[in-house]
Design a protein around this motif. Sequence first.
Motif, short mmCIF file in Angstrom:
data_model
loop_
_atom_site.label_atom_id
_atom_site.label_comp_id
_atom_site.label_asym_id
_atom_site.label_seq_id
_atom_site.Cartn_x
_atom_site.Cartn_y
_atom_site.Cartn_z
N VAL A 42 0.86 -1.18 0.00
CA VAL A 42 0.00 0.00 0.00
C VAL A 42 0.90 1.23 0.00
CG1 VAL A 42 -1.90 1.19 1.15
CG2 VAL A 42 -1.71 -1.30 1.35
N ILE A 43 0.70 2.11 -1.01
CA ILE A 43 1.56 3.28 -1.16
C ILE A 43 0.74 4.55 -1.38
CG2 ILE A 43 3.50 1.98 -2.11
CD1 ILE A 43 2.66 2.99 -4.91
N PRO A 44 1.26 5.68 -0.91
CA PRO A 44 0.65 6.95 -1.32
C PRO A 44 1.09 7.25 -2.75
CG PRO A 44 2.54 7.39 0.08
CD PRO A 44 2.37 5.89 0.03
N LYS A 45 0.22 7.89 -3.52
CA LYS A 45 0.59 8.27 -4.88
C LYS A 45 1.53 9.48 -4.90
CE LYS A 45 -3.54 6.33 -6.98
NZ LYS A 45 -4.78 6.61 -7.74
N GLU A 64 -6.03 8.71 4.77
CA GLU A 64 -6.49 7.95 3.60
C GLU A 64 -5.62 6.70 3.41
OE1 GLU A 64 -7.08 8.73 -1.18
OE2 GLU A 64 -7.11 10.46 0.18
N LEU A 65 -4.32 6.86 3.60
CA LEU A 65 -3.40 5.73 3.49
C LEU A 65 -3.72 4.66 4.53
CD1 LEU A 65 -0.74 4.56 2.23
CD2 LEU A 65 0.49 5.90 3.95
N MET A 66 -3.88 5.09 5.78
CA MET A 66 -4.15 4.11 6.84
C MET A 66 -5.52 3.47 6.68
SD MET A 66 -1.33 3.93 8.24
CE MET A 66 -1.83 2.64 9.34
N ASN A 67 -6.49 4.19 6.16
CA ASN A 67 -7.80 3.60 5.88
C ASN A 67 -7.68 2.52 4.81
OD1 ASN A 67 -10.67 3.45 6.28
ND2 ASN A 67 -10.90 4.50 4.33
N THR A 68 -6.84 2.76 3.81
CA THR A 68 -6.63 1.76 2.76
C THR A 68 -5.88 0.55 3.31
OG1 THR A 68 -6.63 3.54 1.13
CG2 THR A 68 -5.76 1.41 0.41
N VAL A 69 -4.88 0.79 4.16
CA VAL A 69 -4.17 -0.31 4.83
C VAL A 69 -5.17 -1.14 5.63
CG1 VAL A 69 -2.48 -0.90 6.62
CG2 VAL A 69 -1.92 0.83 4.90
N LYS A 70 -6.04 -0.46 6.37
CA LYS A 70 -7.05 -1.15 7.18
C LYS A 70 -7.97 -2.01 6.33
CE LYS A 70 -10.97 -0.12 10.20
NZ LYS A 70 -11.77 0.95 10.80
N ALA A 72 -7.34 -3.25 3.29
CA ALA A 72 -6.57 -4.37 2.74
C ALA A 72 -6.34 -5.43 3.81
CB ALA A 72 -5.24 -3.87 2.17
N ALA A 73 -6.01 -4.99 5.03
CA ALA A 73 -5.77 -5.93 6.13
C ALA A 73 -7.05 -6.69 6.48
CB ALA A 73 -5.24 -5.19 7.36
N ALA A 74 -8.19 -6.02 6.48
CA ALA A 74 -9.46 -6.69 6.76
C ALA A 74 -9.77 -7.73 5.69
CB ALA A 74 -10.59 -5.66 6.85
N GLN A 75 -9.51 -7.38 4.44
CA GLN A 75 -9.76 -8.31 3.33
C GLN A 75 -8.86 -9.54 3.45
OE1 GLN A 75 -9.46 -6.36 -0.47
NE2 GLN A 75 -9.44 -8.27 -1.60
N VAL A 76 -7.56 -9.33 3.71
CA VAL A 76 -6.63 -10.47 3.84
C VAL A 76 -6.99 -11.31 5.05
CG1 VAL A 76 -4.21 -11.09 4.28
CG2 VAL A 76 -4.75 -9.33 2.58
N THR A 77 -7.33 -10.68 6.16
CA THR A 77 -7.71 -11.42 7.37
C THR A 77 -8.96 -12.25 7.14
OG1 THR A 77 -6.64 -9.79 8.79
CG2 THR A 77 -8.29 -11.20 9.81
N GLY A 81 -7.48 -15.58 7.48
CA GLY A 81 -7.51 -15.81 8.92
C GLY A 81 -6.61 -14.91 9.74
N ALA A 82 -5.60 -14.29 9.13
CA ALA A 82 -4.68 -13.43 9.86
C ALA A 82 -3.80 -12.67 8.88
CB ALA A 82 -3.80 -14.25 10.80
N CYS A 83 -3.20 -11.60 9.36
CA CYS A 83 -2.21 -10.88 8.54
C CYS A 83 -1.29 -10.08 9.44
CB CYS A 83 -2.89 -9.98 7.51
SG CYS A 83 -3.55 -8.44 8.15
N ARG A 84 -0.22 -9.60 8.83
CA ARG A 84 0.69 -8.66 9.47
C ARG A 84 0.68 -7.39 8.63
NH1 ARG A 84 3.82 -13.41 9.40
NH2 ARG A 84 4.25 -14.19 11.47
N VAL A 85 0.87 -6.25 9.30
CA VAL A 85 1.05 -4.98 8.62
C VAL A 85 2.44 -4.49 9.00
CG1 VAL A 85 0.28 -2.58 8.39
CG2 VAL A 85 -1.41 -4.44 8.62
#
Length: 111
Positions: A42-45, A64-70, A72-77, A81-85
């Motif tokens: 996940v990167i800022p443009k 906005e960046l952290m919301n996108t990380v969140k 993506a993390a929710a989708q992967v989890t 079942g789990a993820c790391r950020v």
Amino acid sequence: MTEDFYCEEVLSGRTPVRKVLETPNVLAYHHTRPFYPVHVVVIPKKHISSLLTLEEEDNELLLELMNTVKKAAAQVTEEHGACRVITNLGRYQDSKHLHFHVVSGVPLVKD
């Protein structure tokens, strides 16, 4: 690797990526050379060198960046079942562009 792979390759379009999420200011995509079975970047443009160089004027972008990380993390989890950020700083940061890794699974062996 170049000093800023994300600006020079990904955001310029020279290296095609499989997008996961995109907002006007943030891009999340599957890593082009993953270190984990599931590896989203996940990167800022906007070019920002690292977490340590964020300016107060970048606060909205950071949200906005952290919301996108969140997201993506929710989708992967949900799917795995789990993820790391993870983010890297200093000599651990290969590309000098702020980025977060959302990963899941056992690290892949690199030869």
